[in-house]
Design an enzyme around this catalytic site. Structure first.
Site, short mmCIF file in Angstrom:
data_model
loop_
_atom_site.label_atom_id
_atom_site.label_comp_id
_atom_site.label_asym_id
_atom_site.label_seq_id
_atom_site.Cartn_x
_atom_site.Cartn_y
_atom_site.Cartn_z
N ASP A 115 0.86 -1.19 0.00
CA ASP A 115 0.00 0.00 0.00
C ASP A 115 0.89 1.23 0.00
O ASP A 115 2.03 1.19 0.47
CB ASP A 115 -0.90 0.00 1.25
CG ASP A 115 -2.18 0.80 1.08
OD1 ASP A 115 -3.26 0.18 1.04
OD2 ASP A 115 -2.09 2.04 0.97
N TYR A 159 -13.54 8.84 -12.45
CA TYR A 159 -13.64 7.51 -11.84
C TYR A 159 -14.35 6.53 -12.78
O TYR A 159 -13.90 5.41 -13.00
CB TYR A 159 -14.39 7.63 -10.52
CG TYR A 159 -14.43 6.39 -9.67
CD1 TYR A 159 -13.32 6.01 -8.91
CD2 TYR A 159 -15.57 5.60 -9.61
CE1 TYR A 159 -13.36 4.88 -8.11
CE2 TYR A 159 -15.62 4.46 -8.82
CZ TYR A 159 -14.51 4.11 -8.06
OH TYR A 159 -14.55 2.97 -7.28
N THR A 218 -16.59 1.36 3.16
CA THR A 218 -15.14 1.50 3.41
C THR A 218 -14.83 3.00 3.57
O THR A 218 -15.67 3.85 3.23
CB THR A 218 -14.31 0.98 2.22
OG1 THR A 218 -14.46 1.90 1.13
CG2 THR A 218 -14.70 -0.42 1.78
N LYS A 275 -12.61 3.28 -14.44
CA LYS A 275 -13.08 1.93 -14.11
C LYS A 275 -13.58 1.19 -15.36
O LYS A 275 -13.42 -0.03 -15.48
CB LYS A 275 -14.15 2.00 -13.03
CG LYS A 275 -13.62 2.45 -11.67
CD LYS A 275 -12.55 1.50 -11.12
CE LYS A 275 -12.20 1.81 -9.68
NZ LYS A 275 -11.20 0.87 -9.12
N VAL A 326 1.35 2.82 -6.84
CA VAL A 326 0.98 2.12 -8.09
C VAL A 326 1.15 2.98 -9.34
O VAL A 326 1.15 2.46 -10.45
CB VAL A 326 -0.46 1.56 -8.07
CG1 VAL A 326 -0.62 0.44 -7.06
CG2 VAL A 326 -1.50 2.64 -7.88
#
Ligand SMILES: NC(=O)c1ccc[n+]([C@@H]2O[C@H](COP(=O)([O-])OP(=O)(O)OC[C@H]3O[C@@H](n4cnc5c(N)ncnc54)[C@H](O)[C@@H]3O)[C@@H](O)[C@H]2O)c1
Length: 259
Positions: A37, A150, A185, A154, A61
């Site tokens: 992470d 987003y 989350t 995706k 990443v």
């Protein structure tokens, strides 16, 4: 399900939310889990709580060198790589006409380019057969006002997953995506805070509940089963929300800001 004893799994974005649940589930199934992470402290705390043989590694990443170093370290320490699950993702909410290009770029860099770099480096480091899982979203197929970057990222993840499955299938590497609906989350805290938003999500979810990180961990375990014949698939895990419509996040946000 068994078959993970001795397997080495890397969960990127494993410090929080969906990634943390997947890391814990794979460890319970007997895998050696590497929790990776950008939140180094969070990853270390998670791996420490899980106990040996789990360990943690910091990764960004969006930087290929960082992703490459992660898998070099896995190869050096474990000598094999069986499963990679990339859960790193960020969101940003603004109408297209209000969105800074830098904000667009940040979301696309982490959520799409990051997925590409993980798939690429995982495939370069897998010496045998294996499983790579990307995390898409309900927004890969359902547009949400205010979430252009987003949604676009995706949708890109779904197609990246199919192309990767096509290219890597001959090596026995399977590549699948999980597209979650709304899961409780830290990422969706701002959405939950908009008055009426949870109720609107529930109205649009036939199974009538918000998802849990464990719902997604179940799917990741299923897709990673070593003898599976599934590749190039995007699995919707959303209580059936893809059969209805996505709530109007932007209008609800504007209404709550005007109050
Ligand atoms: N929660 C939902 O409702 C939902 C719905 C659909 C899809 N998703 C996707 O699921 C994935 C996991 O999200 P979550 O809800 O668990 O969120 P989360 O914020 O709890 O976890 C995301 C993790 O990714 C890490 N991360 C962020 N940027 C990174 C980077 N550049 N490099 C490495 N790690 C980075 C964060 O530190 C965090 O630990 C994301 O891809 C998200 O888009 C979530």
């Amino acid at each position: 399900m068994t078959g993970f004893i001795g397997a080495v799994s890397v969960v990127i974005g494993g410090a929080s939310g969906i990634g943390a649940a997947i890391a814990e589930r794979f460890a319970k199934e007997g895998a050696t889990v590497v929790v990776a992470d950008i939140d180094d402290d969070g990853a270390t705390a998670r791996a420490t709580a899980m106990g040996a043989p789990a360990w943690a590694h910091a990764v960004q990443v969006t930087a290929e060198s960082s992703v490459g170093r992660l898998f070099d370290e896995v190869a050096a320490k474990e000598g094999r790589l069986d499963c990679v699950i990339n859960c790193a993702g960020v969101n940003s909410v603004a109408a297209i006409t209000d969105m800074d290009a830098a904000d667009w770029q940040r979301v696309v860099d982490v959520s799409l380019t990051g997925a590409f770099l993980v798939v690429k480096q995982a495939a370069l480091h897998m010496t045998g057969t294996g499983s790579i899982i990307t995390i898409g979203s309900l927004n890969a197929r359902q547009p949400a006002a205010g979430m252009s970057a987003y949604c676009a990222a995706k949708a890109g993840v779904s197609m990246l997953t199919e192309v990767a499955a096509l290219e890597l299938g001959p090596r026995g590497i399977r590549v699948n995506a999980i597209s979650p609906g709304l899961v409780d989350t830290p990422l969706v805290g701002p959405l939950f805070a908009i008055p009426g938003m949870q109720a609107e999500f529930l109205d649009n979810t036939p199974l009538g509940r918000i998802g849990t990180p464990d719902d997604i961990a179940d799917a990741a375990l299923f897709l990673s089963a070593s003898q599976s014949w599934i590749t190039g698939e995007t699995l919707n895990v959303n209580g059936g929300a893809h059969t209805r419509r996505y709530p109007d996040v932007l209008t609800s946000l504007q209404r709550s800001a005007a109050r």
